[in-house]
Write a protein that holds these residues in place. Structure first.
Motif, PDB file in Angstrom:
ATOM      1  N   MET A 196       0.838  -1.205   0.000  1.00  0.00           N
ATOM      2  CA  MET A 196       0.000   0.000   0.000  1.00  0.00           C
ATOM      3  C   MET A 196       0.875   1.258   0.000  1.00  0.00           C
ATOM      4  SD  MET A 196      -3.112  -1.103  -0.093  1.00  0.00           S
ATOM      5  CE  MET A 196      -2.474  -2.471  -1.077  1.00  0.00           C
ATOM      6  N   ASP A 197       1.949   1.230   0.801  1.00  0.00           N
ATOM      7  CA  ASP A 197       2.869   2.373   0.840  1.00  0.00           C
ATOM      8  C   ASP A 197       3.533   2.588  -0.518  1.00  0.00           C
ATOM      9  OD1 ASP A 197       2.325   2.942   3.498  1.00  0.00           O
ATOM     10  OD2 ASP A 197       3.985   1.729   4.255  1.00  0.00           O
ATOM     11  N   GLN A 198       3.916   1.486  -1.167  1.00  0.00           N
ATOM     12  CA  GLN A 198       4.534   1.599  -2.486  1.00  0.00           C
ATOM     13  C   GLN A 198       3.554   2.163  -3.504  1.00  0.00           C
ATOM     14  OE1 GLN A 198       5.978  -2.338  -3.410  1.00  0.00           O
ATOM     15  NE2 GLN A 198       7.442  -2.350  -1.713  1.00  0.00           N
ATOM     16  N   MET A 199       2.305   1.705  -3.448  1.00  0.00           N
ATOM     17  CA  MET A 199       1.285   2.222  -4.362  1.00  0.00           C
ATOM     18  C   MET A 199       1.061   3.709  -4.137  1.00  0.00           C
ATOM     19  SD  MET A 199      -1.521  -0.869  -4.331  1.00  0.00           S
ATOM     20  CE  MET A 199      -2.699   0.104  -5.303  1.00  0.00           C
ATOM     21  N   THR A 385      -5.839  15.234 -11.083  1.00  0.00           N
ATOM     22  CA  THR A 385      -5.396  15.028  -9.698  1.00  0.00           C
ATOM     23  C   THR A 385      -6.545  14.558  -8.815  1.00  0.00           C
ATOM     24  OG1 THR A 385      -5.756  17.368  -9.117  1.00  0.00           O
ATOM     25  CG2 THR A 385      -3.557  16.734  -9.917  1.00  0.00           C
ATOM     26  N   GLY A 386      -7.770  14.943  -9.177  1.00  0.00           N
ATOM     27  CA  GLY A 386      -8.918  14.450  -8.426  1.00  0.00           C
ATOM     28  C   GLY A 386      -9.026  12.942  -8.502  1.00  0.00           C
ATOM     29  N   LYS A 387      -8.783  12.395  -9.678  1.00  0.00           N
ATOM     30  CA  LYS A 387      -8.820  10.940  -9.834  1.00  0.00           C
ATOM     31  C   LYS A 387      -7.683  10.272  -9.057  1.00  0.00           C
ATOM     32  CE  LYS A 387     -11.002  11.061 -14.433  1.00  0.00           C
ATOM     33  NZ  LYS A 387     -10.820  10.787 -15.882  1.00  0.00           N
ATOM     34  N   ILE A 388      -6.498  10.879  -9.114  1.00  0.00           N
ATOM     35  CA  ILE A 388      -5.369  10.318  -8.364  1.00  0.00           C
ATOM     36  C   ILE A 388      -5.644  10.387  -6.872  1.00  0.00           C
ATOM     37  CG2 ILE A 388      -2.915  10.597  -7.816  1.00  0.00           C
ATOM     38  CD1 ILE A 388      -2.491  11.612 -10.660  1.00  0.00           C
ATOM     39  N   ASP A 389      -6.211  11.503  -6.411  1.00  0.00           N
ATOM     40  CA  ASP A 389      -6.537  11.641  -4.990  1.00  0.00           C
ATOM     41  C   ASP A 389      -7.546  10.586  -4.553  1.00  0.00           C
ATOM     42  OD1 ASP A 389      -4.827  13.749  -4.621  1.00  0.00           O
ATOM     43  OD2 ASP A 389      -6.362  15.299  -4.871  1.00  0.00           O
ATOM     44  N   ALA A 390      -8.500  10.256  -5.426  1.00  0.00           N
ATOM     45  CA  ALA A 390      -9.484   9.226  -5.098  1.00  0.00           C
ATOM     46  C   ALA A 390      -8.794   7.875  -4.926  1.00  0.00           C
ATOM     47  CB  ALA A 390     -10.555   9.156  -6.185  1.00  0.00           C
ATOM     48  N   LYS A 394      -8.366   5.566  -1.471  1.00  0.00           N
ATOM     49  CA  LYS A 394      -8.687   4.140  -1.409  1.00  0.00           C
ATOM     50  C   LYS A 394      -7.515   3.348  -0.849  1.00  0.00           C
ATOM     51  CE  LYS A 394     -11.481   0.704  -2.166  1.00  0.00           C
ATOM     52  NZ  LYS A 394     -12.741   0.586  -1.394  1.00  0.00           N
ATOM     53  N   VAL A 395      -6.307   3.687  -1.273  1.00  0.00           N
ATOM     54  CA  VAL A 395      -5.117   3.016  -0.753  1.00  0.00           C
ATOM     55  C   VAL A 395      -4.991   3.264   0.752  1.00  0.00           C
ATOM     56  CG1 VAL A 395      -2.593   3.036  -0.783  1.00  0.00           C
ATOM     57  CG2 VAL A 395      -3.856   3.017  -2.937  1.00  0.00           C
ATOM     58  N   ALA A 396      -5.225   4.511   1.178  1.00  0.00           N
ATOM     59  CA  ALA A 396      -5.142   4.844   2.599  1.00  0.00           C
ATOM     60  C   ALA A 396      -6.192   4.080   3.401  1.00  0.00           C
ATOM     61  CB  ALA A 396      -5.323   6.348   2.797  1.00  0.00           C
ATOM     62  N   GLU A 397      -7.379   3.920   2.825  1.00  0.00           N
ATOM     63  CA  GLU A 397      -8.438   3.175   3.499  1.00  0.00           C
ATOM     64  C   GLU A 397      -8.050   1.711   3.668  1.00  0.00           C
ATOM     65  OE1 GLU A 397     -13.162   1.948   2.841  1.00  0.00           O
ATOM     66  OE2 GLU A 397     -12.124   3.221   1.375  1.00  0.00           O
ATOM     67  N   LEU A 398      -7.498   1.118   2.611  1.00  0.00           N
ATOM     68  CA  LEU A 398      -7.070  -0.280   2.687  1.00  0.00           C
ATOM     69  C   LEU A 398      -5.947  -0.451   3.706  1.00  0.00           C
ATOM     70  CD1 LEU A 398      -7.103  -1.226  -1.107  1.00  0.00           C
ATOM     71  CD2 LEU A 398      -8.692  -2.031   0.659  1.00  0.00           C
ATOM     72  N   THR A 403      -4.078  -2.217   9.051  1.00  0.00           N
ATOM     73  CA  THR A 403      -3.471  -1.860  10.336  1.00  0.00           C
ATOM     74  C   THR A 403      -4.399  -2.223  11.486  1.00  0.00           C
ATOM     75  OG1 THR A 403      -2.274  -0.030   9.278  1.00  0.00           O
ATOM     76  CG2 THR A 403      -2.482   0.034  11.672  1.00  0.00           C
ATOM     77  N   GLU A 404      -5.696  -1.956  11.302  1.00  0.00           N
ATOM     78  CA  GLU A 404      -6.674  -2.324  12.331  1.00  0.00           C
ATOM     79  C   GLU A 404      -6.747  -3.843  12.495  1.00  0.00           C
ATOM     80  OE1 GLU A 404     -10.388  -0.567  11.296  1.00  0.00           O
ATOM     81  OE2 GLU A 404      -9.639   1.494  11.430  1.00  0.00           O
TER      82      GLU A 404
END
Length: 421
Positions: A196-199, A385-390, A394-398, A403-404
């Motif tokens: 996820m960090d690499q992505m 950038t909006g698409k990249i931010d989305a 998603k990566v941050a959510e995963l 982590t949880e």
């Protein structure tokens, strides 16, 4: 039933017969506070000294130790580290990382540890890896926080209370089996988190590349002409930090006051503090910048951060604000600074706290295509950038879910709620 440290024993589930609630101190054979020593001199007393800054919190270990100190032989013997020793942060901590973090020493060479750290060495009847996971669970769940004492700005761990905290503990064979299981399972989860960090890194790099290409090159691939920012803005300035509580407002008539901690590549509507209208009228350096202005952090760890003012606001002295544009689409200018950020930061001066100056930022040259072209580029970048931010979200959510899951798995296993084969 409630234990002496206020933990419901039912939280441990139906523990097997070989499990019992055990104070941490009964599982240790040696507890020692560290030593800082003196400046090294190249002699035989020089030795590596682990600091809290060397803690790899994600992997719960210390491997690389860059600091060398001169430590007397008696202190090297008392505070020497063996592989598998547990190191507890007993002083320091932050709001997001409270004091009490535990890591394992995995270094391959002799070392000691600093005086803000306590070393635990487990008895031969206990597995240090099991207890590392148990203490990780206690810290993550907030149980360890019950033993934090803070009379000044620094958090300190009540070591006596911490050592008296009870944990569910099985026999040695079960501890070893649990540690082996968690090593495998958390290793797999950690590998997925690393992915996820690499992505995220790839996406962030892609985002910067798209911004740079769009803001610096025209449609034929040639570079746009550049001009100093001072030619494009009627106002380039910062603010100040008012001295005295009377200058800050707790009512609704206060004026938002922005610090660099609020510059997070977003539009800023709310701030932690507000200043009074009277402060603005009496403190000449406390200027109110109009909504739509763009701010960049000039100092320290936040250097280069950007933000767009969503409301009229004042700032502290570490923010440089661009406002009153002349023929500039502010979104285009924002993207331009974003694309040039690394180049701007490289010009920072200063040792412990590097900074960029307003003078440098006034002279900084930015691409300046025709206004209609600026708007077209900004519209395009908003979409891309909006698409990249989305995707980043998603990566941050995963990553958050992984982590949880990792924390929940450790807690379930080290409390006996989940059996392992």
């Amino acid at each position: 039933m409630r234990t002496t440290d206020g933990v419901e024993s039912s939280a441990y589930g139906a523990m097997a017969a070989e499990w019992r609630l055990l104070p941490l101190k009964f599982a240790t054979q040696d507890v020692q506070t560290g030593v800082w020593g003196e400046e090294p001199n190249g002699g035989e007393d020089d030795i590596l000294c682990a600091r809290v800054a060397d803690f790899d919190r994600a992997k719960a270990e210390v491997v690389s130790i860059p600091t060398v100190r001169r430590v007397a032989a008696k202190d090297r013997e008392k505070c020497g580290l063996l592989q598998g020793d547990l190191l507890i942060e007993k002083s320091g901590g932050t709001g997001s990382n409270p004091v009490g973090t535990t890591v394992s020493y995995r270094g391959p060479v002799p070392a000691v540890y600093a005086n803000f750290i306590v070393r635990l060495r487990m008895t031969t009847q206990h597995d240090s890896r099991f207890w590392l996971y148990a203490l990780h669970s206690s810290h993550a769940s907030g149980r360890t926080w019950n033993y934090i004492r803070q009379t000044t700005g620094i958090q300190n761990l009540d070591v006596h209370g911490f050592l008296s905290m009870k944990h569910a503990a099985p026999n040695l064979a079960t501890q070893q089996r649990i540690a082996d299981f968690l090593d495998r399972e958390t290793g797999e989860i950690d590998a997925m988190i690393a992915k996820m960090d690499q992505m995220a890194e790839v996406l962030e790099t892609r985002k910067v590349s798209v911004i740079q290409q769009a803001t610096q090159l025209n449609r034929t691939g040639e570079r746009w002409d550049t001009v100093p920012t001072a030619h494009l803005f009627g106002s380039i300035g910062s603010g100040t930090t008012p001295k005295g509580d009377e200058h800050y407002s707790s009512s609704g008539d206060g004026i938002p006051w922005i610090t660099t901690s609020e510059l997070r590549e977003t539009e800023i509507f709310g701030t932690a503090k507000s200043v009074t209208p009277a402060a603005v009228s009496t403190i000449s350096s406390l200027k109110v910048h109009p909504s739509g202005s763009i701010a960049i952090a000039m100092y320290g760890a936040t250097i280069g951060r950007l933000g767009t003012l969503g409301v009229d606001a004042a700032t502290n002295q570490a923010c440089c604000v661009f406002s009153e544009p002349a023929g500039v689409d502010m979104r285009f200018f924002y993207y331009t600074l974003w694309g040039q950020r690394d180049d701007i930061i490289r010009l920072a001066v200063g040792g412990g706290q590097p900074n960029i100056s307003q003078t440098m930022l006034r002279r900084w040259r930015v691409p300046c295509p025709p206004f209609d072209e600026q708007k077209r580029i900004a519209d395009h970048l908003d979409e891309v950038t909006g698409k990249i931010d989305a995707m980043l979200a998603k990566v941050a959510e995963l990553k958050s879910l992984l982590t949880e899951r990792r924390a929940a798995l450790i807690t379930d296993v080290v409390t006996g709620r989940k059996e392992v084969a």
